[in-house]
Write a protein that holds these residues in place. Structure first.
Motif, short mmCIF file in Angstrom:
data_model
loop_
_atom_site.label_atom_id
_atom_site.label_comp_id
_atom_site.label_asym_id
_atom_site.label_seq_id
_atom_site.Cartn_x
_atom_site.Cartn_y
_atom_site.Cartn_z
N ARG A 120 95.64 -35.23 -32.89
CA ARG A 120 97.03 -35.31 -32.48
C ARG A 120 97.83 -34.78 -33.66
NH1 ARG A 120 100.91 -40.36 -31.01
NH2 ARG A 120 102.67 -39.06 -30.39
N ILE A 121 98.51 -33.68 -33.47
CA ILE A 121 99.19 -32.98 -34.56
C ILE A 121 100.69 -33.18 -34.41
CG2 ILE A 121 99.59 -30.72 -35.62
CD1 ILE A 121 96.78 -29.94 -34.52
N SER A 122 101.31 -33.65 -35.48
CA SER A 122 102.76 -33.88 -35.49
C SER A 122 103.46 -32.76 -36.24
CB SER A 122 103.08 -35.21 -36.17
OG SER A 122 102.51 -36.27 -35.45
N VAL A 123 104.60 -32.33 -35.71
CA VAL A 123 105.40 -31.29 -36.33
C VAL A 123 106.86 -31.75 -36.39
CG1 VAL A 123 103.87 -29.39 -35.67
CG2 VAL A 123 105.69 -30.10 -34.12
N ASP A 124 107.68 -31.00 -37.08
CA ASP A 124 109.11 -31.32 -37.20
C ASP A 124 109.33 -32.74 -37.71
OD1 ASP A 124 109.82 -28.79 -36.31
OD2 ASP A 124 109.95 -29.41 -34.22
N SER A 155 91.60 -25.37 -29.22
CA SER A 155 92.57 -25.23 -28.14
C SER A 155 93.63 -26.31 -28.27
CB SER A 155 91.86 -25.37 -26.79
OG SER A 155 92.81 -25.45 -25.75
N ASP A 156 94.87 -25.94 -28.04
CA ASP A 156 95.94 -26.94 -28.03
C ASP A 156 96.43 -27.18 -26.61
OD1 ASP A 156 97.30 -24.63 -27.51
OD2 ASP A 156 98.81 -24.91 -29.05
N THR A 157 95.63 -26.83 -25.62
CA THR A 157 96.05 -26.97 -24.23
C THR A 157 95.35 -28.09 -23.48
OG1 THR A 157 94.44 -25.33 -23.50
CG2 THR A 157 96.62 -24.52 -24.08
N VAL A 158 94.34 -28.70 -24.05
CA VAL A 158 93.62 -29.78 -23.38
C VAL A 158 93.50 -30.99 -24.30
CG1 VAL A 158 92.28 -28.26 -21.90
CG2 VAL A 158 91.35 -28.93 -24.09
N ARG A 159 93.37 -32.17 -23.72
CA ARG A 159 93.24 -33.39 -24.50
C ARG A 159 91.81 -33.89 -24.58
NH1 ARG A 159 98.05 -37.29 -22.80
NH2 ARG A 159 97.16 -38.50 -24.48
N SER A 160 90.94 -33.39 -23.70
CA SER A 160 89.54 -33.82 -23.72
C SER A 160 88.69 -32.75 -23.04
CB SER A 160 89.36 -35.15 -22.99
OG SER A 160 89.54 -34.98 -21.61
N SER A 217 104.89 -33.75 -31.18
CA SER A 217 103.45 -33.74 -31.44
C SER A 217 102.73 -33.13 -30.26
CB SER A 217 102.93 -35.15 -31.72
OG SER A 217 103.08 -35.97 -30.58
N PHE A 218 101.50 -32.69 -30.50
CA PHE A 218 100.66 -32.16 -29.45
C PHE A 218 99.22 -32.46 -29.78
CE2 PHE A 218 101.23 -28.78 -32.51
CZ PHE A 218 99.98 -28.21 -32.63
N TYR A 219 98.35 -32.29 -28.80
CA TYR A 219 96.93 -32.56 -28.97
C TYR A 219 96.18 -31.25 -29.10
CZ TYR A 219 98.09 -37.26 -27.49
OH TYR A 219 98.63 -38.51 -27.41
N ALA A 220 95.11 -31.28 -29.89
CA ALA A 220 94.25 -30.11 -30.05
C ALA A 220 92.80 -30.57 -29.99
CB ALA A 220 94.52 -29.41 -31.38
N LEU A 221 91.95 -29.70 -29.52
CA LEU A 221 90.52 -29.95 -29.40
C LEU A 221 89.78 -28.84 -30.11
CD1 LEU A 221 88.23 -31.58 -27.96
CD2 LEU A 221 88.46 -29.95 -26.09
N CYS A 222 88.81 -29.20 -30.94
CA CYS A 222 88.02 -28.22 -31.66
C CYS A 222 86.54 -28.46 -31.35
CB CYS A 222 88.27 -28.33 -33.16
SG CYS A 222 87.34 -27.13 -34.14
N ILE A 223 85.85 -27.39 -30.96
CA ILE A 223 84.39 -27.43 -30.72
C ILE A 223 83.77 -26.45 -31.69
CG2 ILE A 223 82.54 -27.08 -29.06
CD1 ILE A 223 84.71 -27.50 -26.87
N GLU A 224 82.79 -26.91 -32.48
CA GLU A 224 82.22 -26.02 -33.48
C GLU A 224 80.74 -26.29 -33.71
OE1 GLU A 224 84.00 -26.74 -37.37
OE2 GLU A 224 84.62 -28.68 -36.62
N ASP A 225 80.09 -25.30 -34.28
CA ASP A 225 78.70 -25.41 -34.71
C ASP A 225 78.73 -25.69 -36.20
OD1 ASP A 225 76.08 -25.04 -35.54
OD2 ASP A 225 75.77 -23.24 -34.33
N PRO A 226 78.35 -26.89 -36.63
CA PRO A 226 78.44 -27.22 -38.05
C PRO A 226 77.51 -26.40 -38.94
CG PRO A 226 77.37 -29.00 -36.84
CD PRO A 226 77.85 -28.00 -35.83
N ASP A 227 76.55 -25.71 -38.34
CA ASP A 227 75.62 -24.89 -39.12
C ASP A 227 76.09 -23.45 -39.28
OD1 ASP A 227 73.89 -27.08 -39.37
OD2 ASP A 227 72.97 -26.63 -37.42
N ASP A 228 77.19 -23.07 -38.63
CA ASP A 228 77.69 -21.70 -38.70
C ASP A 228 79.22 -21.72 -38.69
OD1 ASP A 228 78.39 -19.03 -38.38
OD2 ASP A 228 76.88 -18.64 -36.83
#
Length: 58
Positions: A21-25, A48-53, A30-41
């Motif tokens: 949950r990212i707060s601005v101003d 994405s800041d368009t979905v919550r889950s 505030s808005f929500y962001a989702l990050c999916i990553e490969d921790p090995d690369d």
């Protein structure tokens, strides 16, 4: 900009997902962001800041 502590989940495919949950101003908006990553690369990630889950990512 500030964000909350990410909630990470590790699945069987080796990917990690984190929700923010990212707060601005100075906290007025505030808005929500989702990050999916490969921790090995570090070059394999998606944010994405368009979905919550993952359920909402259809």
């Amino acid at each position: 900009m500030s964000d909350s502590t990410p909630e990470s989940v590790r699945d069987g495919a080796g990917l990690t997902s984190s929700g923010y949950r990212i707060s601005v101003d100075e906290g007025r908006d505030s808005f929500y962001a989702l990050c999916i990553e490969d921790p090995d690369d570090e070059d394999r990630w998606l944010m994405s800041d368009t979905v919550r889950s993952l359920r909402d990512a259809r």
